[in-house]
Design a protein around this motif. Structure first.
Motif, PDB file in Angstrom:
ATOM      1  N   VAL A  41      -9.665  -8.707 -63.025  1.00  0.00           N
ATOM      2  CA  VAL A  41      -9.583  -7.578 -62.096  1.00  0.00           C
ATOM      3  C   VAL A  41      -8.578  -6.566 -62.637  1.00  0.00           C
ATOM      4  O   VAL A  41      -7.775  -6.881 -63.518  1.00  0.00           O
ATOM      5  CB  VAL A  41      -9.154  -8.055 -60.687  1.00  0.00           C
ATOM      6  N   PRO A  42      -8.578  -5.338 -62.113  1.00  0.00           N
ATOM      7  CA  PRO A  42      -7.623  -4.333 -62.600  1.00  0.00           C
ATOM      8  C   PRO A  42      -6.172  -4.726 -62.312  1.00  0.00           C
ATOM      9  O   PRO A  42      -5.856  -5.224 -61.231  1.00  0.00           O
ATOM     10  CB  PRO A  42      -8.007  -3.075 -61.807  1.00  0.00           C
ATOM     11  N   TYR A  45      -5.115  -0.862 -59.477  1.00  0.00           N
ATOM     12  CA  TYR A  45      -6.314  -0.229 -58.929  1.00  0.00           C
ATOM     13  C   TYR A  45      -6.104   1.285 -58.841  1.00  0.00           C
ATOM     14  O   TYR A  45      -5.053   1.754 -58.391  1.00  0.00           O
ATOM     15  CB  TYR A  45      -6.610  -0.796 -57.543  1.00  0.00           C
ATOM     16  N   GLU A  46      -7.110   2.048 -59.279  1.00  0.00           N
ATOM     17  CA  GLU A  46      -7.031   3.513 -59.247  1.00  0.00           C
ATOM     18  C   GLU A  46      -8.068   4.054 -58.266  1.00  0.00           C
ATOM     19  O   GLU A  46      -9.272   4.014 -58.561  1.00  0.00           O
ATOM     20  CB  GLU A  46      -7.257   4.084 -60.644  1.00  0.00           C
ATOM     21  N   ASN A  51     -15.853   1.789 -58.713  1.00  0.00           N
ATOM     22  CA  ASN A  51     -15.752   0.379 -59.077  1.00  0.00           C
ATOM     23  C   ASN A  51     -16.965  -0.057 -59.897  1.00  0.00           C
ATOM     24  O   ASN A  51     -18.062   0.480 -59.742  1.00  0.00           O
ATOM     25  CB  ASN A  51     -15.652  -0.492 -57.819  1.00  0.00           C
ATOM     26  N   ASN A  78     -12.819   1.077 -62.151  1.00  0.00           N
ATOM     27  CA  ASN A  78     -12.068  -0.125 -61.820  1.00  0.00           C
ATOM     28  C   ASN A  78     -13.023  -1.292 -62.075  1.00  0.00           C
ATOM     29  O   ASN A  78     -14.015  -1.454 -61.363  1.00  0.00           O
ATOM     30  CB  ASN A  78     -11.628  -0.110 -60.354  1.00  0.00           C
ATOM     31  N   TYR A  80     -14.402  -5.212 -62.648  1.00  0.00           N
ATOM     32  CA  TYR A  80     -14.275  -6.597 -62.197  1.00  0.00           C
ATOM     33  C   TYR A  80     -15.264  -7.448 -62.995  1.00  0.00           C
ATOM     34  O   TYR A  80     -16.464  -7.130 -63.041  1.00  0.00           O
ATOM     35  CB  TYR A  80     -14.566  -6.704 -60.699  1.00  0.00           C
ATOM     36  N   GLN A 113     -10.725  -9.198 -53.100  1.00  0.00           N
ATOM     37  CA  GLN A 113     -10.037  -8.144 -53.839  1.00  0.00           C
ATOM     38  C   GLN A 113     -10.049  -6.812 -53.100  1.00  0.00           C
ATOM     39  O   GLN A 113      -9.538  -5.816 -53.604  1.00  0.00           O
ATOM     40  CB  GLN A 113     -10.690  -7.969 -55.214  1.00  0.00           C
ATOM     41  N   VAL A 115     -12.732  -5.056 -52.339  1.00  0.00           N
ATOM     42  CA  VAL A 115     -13.780  -4.188 -52.880  1.00  0.00           C
ATOM     43  C   VAL A 115     -14.984  -4.246 -51.946  1.00  0.00           C
ATOM     44  O   VAL A 115     -15.619  -5.293 -51.795  1.00  0.00           O
ATOM     45  CB  VAL A 115     -14.194  -4.627 -54.306  1.00  0.00           C
ATOM     46  N   THR A 118     -19.400  -1.091 -54.873  1.00  0.00           N
ATOM     47  CA  THR A 118     -19.273  -1.145 -56.317  1.00  0.00           C
ATOM     48  C   THR A 118     -20.620  -0.913 -56.996  1.00  0.00           C
ATOM     49  O   THR A 118     -21.678  -1.163 -56.410  1.00  0.00           O
ATOM     50  CB  THR A 118     -18.713  -2.510 -56.772  1.00  0.00           C
TER      51      THR A 118
END
Length: 315
Positions: A41-42, A45-46, A51, A78, A80, A113, A115, A118
């Motif tokens: 994972v990042p 996170y930005e 994603n 980002n 995953y 996470q 999310v 994505t």
């Protein structure tokens, strides 16, 4: 044997360094009932980036299949990258072996996470899981990329025709292989240009890890793909989808790509990469990345906005 594991360990260390340098970190999620998923994972996170979930195929682990793509993808998304169950450090004590269960576990990792939306790219077996994720959790998947994933396969395809399903049969009968020579025969099915695979150390590694580790469980995963599989049972999805296929794929023949394009209708776009077999991530990684990036980044390339008649583009 020692050289084999030395080779594998060296590659593993390099891939871990590569993923870490790109800005990813390893995590472990306990989903309960004896199910644990490992995922990259990042590190940071930005929020301004979309994603991206990358799902690997039948191989050693996620790092081995996605390493060449990590740096450019991390620059735009980002990212995953989970190890699917019975690959890498992911496992379960539960008896389920279907792509539906794999997709549910992946969704659990994403939720853990934080999310909730994505883009998803799945290659080969990972494409089956990606399609199931899009069908079961439509609100979670924004755009979908399926690379040489025979989700439109039916059980009868295993018996029809000389080549159809032959590569998958090799995977199913993995427990019958007794030496690296058998593995070479199987891997050659995956690649039209075999230079990337003709490495003695890589064959030995694949034999010891791909075909020996969790052999019974992985064989169960493959059987679950085609057992009683019918097109009439394949759920429909509405997300924009890009289908990428190798022109000479011997594991999942190109016919299955056209079948999937017809099934998705205007929601799907098919790209055929010339002079390429099943292992497009190794044979033509630059072409594969180019099409994925354009589809995920450029809003004009969503299927419904294209003015194409056949849905096929040969590059």
């Amino acid at each position: 044997m020692a050289k084999c594991f030395s080779f594998a360990a060296t590659c593993d260390r390099w891939f871990r360094f590569s993923f870490s340098r790109a800005g990813l970190k390893p995590t472990t999620t306990d989903l309960g009932d004896g199910t644990v998923m490992h995922c990259w994972v990042p590190k940071a996170y930005e929020p301004n980036k979309p994603n991206l979930l990358l799902l690997h195929g039948l191989g050693a682990n996620a790092m081995w299949q996605w390493n060449e793509f990590i740096s450019p993808f991390v620059a735009r998304f980002n990212v995953y990258v989970p190890d699917l169950l019975f690959f890498g450090n992911s496992y379960t004590a539960r008896p389920e072996r279907t792509e539906l269960f794999q997709a549910q576990c992946v969704a659990g990792v994403l939720e853990a996470q934080g999310v909730w939306k994505t883009n998803v790219v799945g290659i080969s077996y990972g494409g089956f899981v990606a399609y199931s994720l899009a069908a079961q959790f439509p609100e979670m998947v924004e755009k979908l990329v399926l690379c040489c994933a025979g989700v439109c396969m039916e059980e009868k395809d295993m018996e029809d025709g000389e080549d159809r399903g032959r590569g998958l049969e090799f995977s199913v009968t993995a427990d019958a292989r007794e030496d690296e020579g058998d593995v070479q025969g199987c891997l050659s099915q995956a690649s039209e240009e075999n230079a990337h695979l003709h490495c003695a150390g890589l064959y030995q590694f694949d034999y010891q890890v791909m075909w020996k580790e969790h052999l019974q469980e992985r064989t169960g995963l493959v059987y679950a793909l085609y057992k009683d599989r019918k097109m009439s049972d394949l759920p429909t999805i509405t997300q924009p989808a890009l289908i990428i296929w190798g022109e000479y794929d011997k594991v999942f023949p190109l016919e299955l790509g056209h079948r999937l394009k017809r099934h998705l209708d205007e929601d799907g776009r098919l790209v055929v990469i010339k002079d390429c077999g099943h292992a497009i991530n190794k044979e033509k990684p630059k072409e594969m990345y180019k099409h994925i990036e354009a589809f995920l980044i450029d809003p004009l390339l969503t299927p419904k906005k294209e003015n194409q008649t056949s849905g096929e583009k040969v590059d």
